[in-house]
Each structure stands twice: as C-alpha cells, then as structure tokens.
Scaffold this active site. Structure first.
Site, PDB file in Angstrom:
ATOM      1  N   LYS A 146       0.853  -1.188   0.000  1.00 11.66           N
ATOM      2  CA  LYS A 146       0.000   0.000   0.000  1.00 11.66           C
ATOM      3  C   LYS A 146       0.887   1.236   0.000  1.00 11.66           C
ATOM      4  CE  LYS A 146      -4.209   1.615   2.282  1.00 11.66           C
ATOM      5  NZ  LYS A 146      -4.569   2.248   1.031  1.00 11.66           N
ATOM      6  N   ASN A 200       4.143   6.767  -6.401  1.00 14.79           N
ATOM      7  CA  ASN A 200       2.742   7.046  -6.707  1.00 14.79           C
ATOM      8  C   ASN A 200       2.541   8.550  -6.877  1.00 14.79           C
ATOM      9  OD1 ASN A 200      -0.008   7.219  -6.936  1.00 14.79           O
ATOM     10  ND2 ASN A 200      -0.482   6.183  -5.012  1.00 14.79           N
ATOM     11  N   CYS A 204      -2.395   9.354  -7.475  1.00 12.40           N
ATOM     12  CA  CYS A 204      -3.607   9.107  -6.686  1.00 12.40           C
ATOM     13  C   CYS A 204      -4.594  10.259  -6.865  1.00 12.40           C
ATOM     14  CB  CYS A 204      -3.272   8.942  -5.208  1.00 12.40           C
ATOM     15  SG  CYS A 204      -4.742   8.712  -4.178  1.00 12.40           S
ATOM     16  N   THR A 242      -6.097   4.931 -11.515  1.00 11.35           N
ATOM     17  CA  THR A 242      -7.532   5.058 -11.782  1.00 11.35           C
ATOM     18  C   THR A 242      -7.901   6.365 -12.482  1.00 11.35           C
ATOM     19  OG1 THR A 242      -7.831   5.970  -9.566  1.00 11.35           O
ATOM     20  CG2 THR A 242      -8.174   3.599  -9.836  1.00 11.35           C
ATOM     21  N   GLY A 272     -11.599  -1.369 -12.264  1.00 11.25           N
ATOM     22  CA  GLY A 272     -12.421  -2.508 -12.624  1.00 11.25           C
ATOM     23  C   GLY A 272     -12.380  -2.827 -14.105  1.00 11.25           C
ATOM     24  N   GLY A 302      -4.928  -2.161 -14.926  1.00 14.29           N
ATOM     25  CA  GLY A 302      -6.158  -1.454 -15.272  1.00 14.29           C
ATOM     26  C   GLY A 302      -7.169  -2.411 -15.868  1.00 14.29           C
ATOM     27  N   GLY A 305      -5.659  -5.223  -9.636  1.00  9.66           N
ATOM     28  CA  GLY A 305      -6.184  -4.370  -8.586  1.00  9.66           C
ATOM     29  C   GLY A 305      -7.526  -4.801  -8.046  1.00  9.66           C
TER      30      GLY A 305
END
Length: 291
Positions: free
Chosen positions: A42, A126, A129, A192, A216, A242, A264
């Site tokens: 994470k 990252n 985000c 995302t 998703g 993705g 994910g």
C-alpha cells in the site's frame, strides 16, 4: 514464466496493484503469497494518514469507485513492522514498496527510508492518486513536476524506481518520457480515472469526497491503449494494470507492451484472483484453451 525487472526477478509476471492488497496479511490467510511474482505494498507516506472519511466506496456493474485517500500506517510502522513480517514469512518474495507524499521532500524522505529495507527490491512512486487534496495526482499531470519528483526519489533511493502514471492527462506519453529522462527505471500504468456516481433520489454524490478513482473491468480497453502508447514511446519496462480480471486480459496487456502485470480491484471480488489469473495466463501461453 520468469520475468526480469530492474533489480529483481519474478517467477511469474503477476503482482497485486498497490492499495488493493494492503501489506498482504489478509490475503495470506487465503493462499500462499509465494504464488505471486512480487508484492506491491500500500502507498506509504512519511507520517500515518487516516484517509478520507464517510462513504469511500461505490460499486457499479463493471467498475468500482473509491476515495480511500492514501490511508496508511506511516513509514515507521511499515519499515519496522510490515516489511519485517513479509521478510520473515516470505523471504524469497520480491517487495515493491509504494511511496507517496505531499511534496518532493516527503517523497525523497520516504524513498530513502523504505529503500533501505533488505526485502524491498524496488520502489513504486505514486504520483497519480486522484483522491487526496495535496500531492497525489497533482504531481503526475505536469511533465516538469513529475520529472522533479522522479529525480529526487532516484537520488534518495538505493533500489530501482518505477513511477506510477495517471491516465487523467491529455498525453500520457509526455509524462512517461519526462520521468524516463529523469531517471525512472520503469513505469507502472495506469492508475484510476477520476469519476463519480450519484444517488438519483437525492441528486447528491455517493462518495463523501464527491469524486473517486474508477477501477475494474471497464478500464481495460483504455489501459491497453495507454500501455500500447507508452510502450512505443519509452525504452524502460512497464508494469501494466487497469481492468485485468482474467488470463485473457493479462495476455492482452502483455501483447500491448507490458513486461509485468498488476491486478487491482479483481482482488476485492475474488480473494484468489491473482493465482487464478496466473494459472489461466500460463495455460494460454502453453497453447491451451481457457474456459
């Protein structure tokens, strides 16, 4: 199928995407984490973050919306508790530590700290985000800013770095080229998309944060396109992600130009998603029919 990435070798190309797997403790109760090619932690900041409050998830028919807000226990807990647990339980499992920050200095500080852990073979930076007010995606939408973060992390880290790209840009290849030139050893993409859902009875957003990150199966075609674009624009290896939820999806992502793969939101729907996808991918690569 063994995969070589800068700094380490994976027994297979699959790993969990950061944020969907925590630090592995929950999934270790479901299956042997040695089945993973690597484990991405994470995203960790210097100090603990409580993340966003209220409603932070909203599910759709083929997507998930989240606004977790980089909730994490902070770099001290990760360095002294989470990473040692992984090293003890899974000494041969390569760990990619995902890092985040509110400014360049914080990114560099976390990079220096976590890259010193013996089982951390690489960092994932990252800069993408979409669910935080400071930092996050703001670093990933401007080539110069993205390059500045990359240079600082590269200078501070003792292991290779993979920069995680946002899809919320006009030209993702411009960001990819900028961070490659700034010293990135590899790229992770995509994070995302920004999105929202509404309660039609009230007209109000379902998430208290209003917007969140869309993930998703619905993302797969866009993710494939962006990985394909970036693969033709840079020379460093790509971790593609993705919308991957099957061996067929994984094979497509490799065909688009990814060297390795991250899974994910599929982990939310099926605890054993990664071993299942790995088995299906292996069968496809061996010429077998996968139902």
């Amino acid at each position: 199928m063994a995969i070589q990435l800068p700094g380490f070798t994976m027994k297979n190309p699959l790993m969990p995407a950061s944020g969907t797997f925590g630090f592995g403790e929950g999934y270790a109760k479901e299956y042997d984490l040695n089945l993973l090619g690597a484990l991405v932690t994470k995203s960790t900041t210097l100090a603990p973050r409580i993340g966003n409050q209220g409603t932070i998830f909203a599910d759709g028919p083929d997507s998930t919306l989240n606004a977790v807000g980089l909730k994490n226990p902070g770099s001290d807990v990760v360095l002294h508790e989470k990473l040692p647990w992984l090293a003890t339980q899974y000494p041969d499992l390569p760990i990619i530590a995902s890092i985040a920050g509110v400014d360049v200095a914080e990114y560099a500080a976390v990079a220096k700290k976590l890259s010193a852990a013996p089982n951390v073979k690489a960092l994932e930076v990252n800069i993408s985000c979409p669910n935080v007010k400071q930092g996050g995606m703001a670093f990933g939408t401007d080539p110069e800013v993205a390059a500045a973060v990359t240079r600082a992390v590269k200078a501070a880290s003792s292991v290779p770095i993979f920069v995680k790209l946002t899809p919320n840009v006009t030209d993702i290849t411009a960001i990819a080229k900028a961070v490659e030139q700034a010293g990135a050893d590899g790229l992770s993409l995509i994070n995302t998309f920004v999105g929202m859902r509404l309660d039609i009875a009230t007209g109000k957003p379902l998430l208290d944060n209003v917007t969140g990150g869309v993930s998703g199966p619905a993302l797969l075609p866009m993710a494939l396109h962006m990985v394909y674009q970036v693969a033709h624009a840079v020379r460093v290896p790509l971790i593609g992600m993705g919308g991957i939820s099957s061996g067929h999806d994984a094979a497509e992502m490799l065909a688009a130009g990814a060297t390795a793969l991250a899974v994910g939101s599929a982990n939310y729907y099926q605890k054993r998603a990664i071993p299942k996808i790995a088995a299906e991918l292996a069968a496809i690569q061996e010429g077998q029919t996968v139902l």
